[in-house]
Scaffold this motif. Sequence first.
Motif, PDB file in Angstrom:
ATOM      1  N   THR A  91       0.793  -1.100   0.079  1.00 12.25           N
ATOM      2  CA  THR A  91      -0.013   0.012  -0.228  1.00 12.25           C
ATOM      3  C   THR A  91       0.872   1.228   0.154  1.00 12.25           C
ATOM      4  N   THR A 114      -6.351  -3.594  -2.322  1.00 12.10           N
ATOM      5  CA  THR A 114      -7.016  -3.316  -3.577  1.00 12.10           C
ATOM      6  C   THR A 114      -8.122  -2.074  -3.429  1.00 12.10           C
ATOM      7  N   PHE A 115      -8.764  -2.084  -1.999  1.00 11.50           N
ATOM      8  CA  PHE A 115      -9.417  -0.935  -1.638  1.00 11.50           C
ATOM      9  C   PHE A 115      -8.583   0.144  -1.743  1.00 11.50           C
ATOM     10  N   ALA A 142      -5.803   0.821  -3.871  1.00 10.69           N
ATOM     11  CA  ALA A 142      -5.507   1.034  -5.098  1.00 10.69           C
ATOM     12  C   ALA A 142      -6.551   1.710  -5.599  1.00 10.69           C
ATOM     13  N   ASN A 143      -8.080   1.221  -5.361  1.00  9.35           N
ATOM     14  CA  ASN A 143      -9.070   1.915  -5.842  1.00  9.35           C
ATOM     15  C   ASN A 143      -9.430   3.310  -5.570  1.00  9.35           C
ATOM     16  N   THR A 144      -9.200   3.499  -4.412  1.00 15.79           N
ATOM     17  CA  THR A 144      -9.505   4.857  -3.507  1.00 15.79           C
ATOM     18  C   THR A 144      -8.558   5.798  -4.230  1.00 15.79           C
ATOM     19  N   ASN A 183      -6.786   5.558  -7.049  1.00 16.66           N
ATOM     20  CA  ASN A 183      -7.154   5.918  -8.708  1.00 16.66           C
ATOM     21  C   ASN A 183      -8.335   6.672  -8.940  1.00 16.66           C
ATOM     22  N   ASN A 184      -9.266   6.630  -7.876  1.00 14.48           N
ATOM     23  CA  ASN A 184     -10.347   7.570  -8.040  1.00 14.48           C
ATOM     24  C   ASN A 184     -10.248   9.014  -7.443  1.00 14.48           C
TER      25      ASN A 184
END
Length: 341
Positions: free
Chosen positions: A172, A219-220, A222-224, A226-227
């Motif tokens: 992370t 993954t959570f 990474a998505n946070t 990226n957005n």
Amino acid sequence: MRVLGIETSCDETGVAIYDNEQGLLANKIYSQVKQHAYYGGVVPELASRDHQSKIVPLIQSALSEAGLKMKDINGVAYTAGPGLISALMVGATLGCALAYACNIPNIAVNHLEGHLLTPMIDAEPEHYPKFPFVALLVSGAHTQLIAVSGIGQYQLLGESIDDAAGEVFDKTAKLLGIDYPGGLILSKIAQKGIVGRYKFPRPMTNCPGLNFSFSGLKTFAANTINNLATRDAQTYADIARAFEDAVVDTLTIKCRRALDNTGLTRLVIAGGVSANTTLRVRLKAMIEQRGDEIFYARKDLCTDNGAMIAYVGMVRLLSYQYRTLTITVRPRWSLEDLTAV
């Protein structure tokens, strides 16, 4: 009686000397972090080569610090597993060679048992955690809950089914642009984060059992990231805070459940991640609320080191548990396979 301990399971070369009456006489550590940072992770072949070049000077330095020579050593302990096989072979072959040359016993030590017993290295016997207890072993490679009935008497209660806690800290951190190994830096950044701005899940806490799963948090994260609409230092600190809180809360919930399930009242935390300040504070608060006891090692002994290997080597040497000259390493070696003392 004195034992020389050698640790070469991964990317730290550790050498220490432990005396059963005087305690820790010397503890030398060389970290390969800078070398592996270029590749973003540990390269096994480079690790083993670096162990080869550093191990003998470290042994000489440890002996010098303790004011001893090899003739004053009564046994050589080395990490036989788990770990990277090429790295393990460096410590194992040198350990056995020294033992043969000095006509003294060699002791093959389980790396995880070394971490688990580290809180006993500096403590007076009356302050040792009394058996039985629950142990949380949490590091870059392992996240396990263990019921400990005695030295060598271990029952695995639960473990991570994917990434270890320390591993997902580093992964992370990399997502946040922090160089390897970034877990420690992530924790420092998290101290500046705003609590509650981001909310991460607490994986596997709403289902029964004591296993862990941390890959989803990565993954959570990474998505946070990226957005994100804005990318500034405060936002990254807030994400780091949310991530660390999620990991720490998950570990705390599982430790409480392990104590409830076993009926035990003592908790030992060990391994590299056990040095995390937030984890120590939360676990201590939980334990004090219950009226139970918690034990952990000083922070400089939480990461891989020769002191823990020398200590376990002494314990097993005094119980006449040592090996012949056969060199055996075990990249995978469960605590449950060990012999009781």
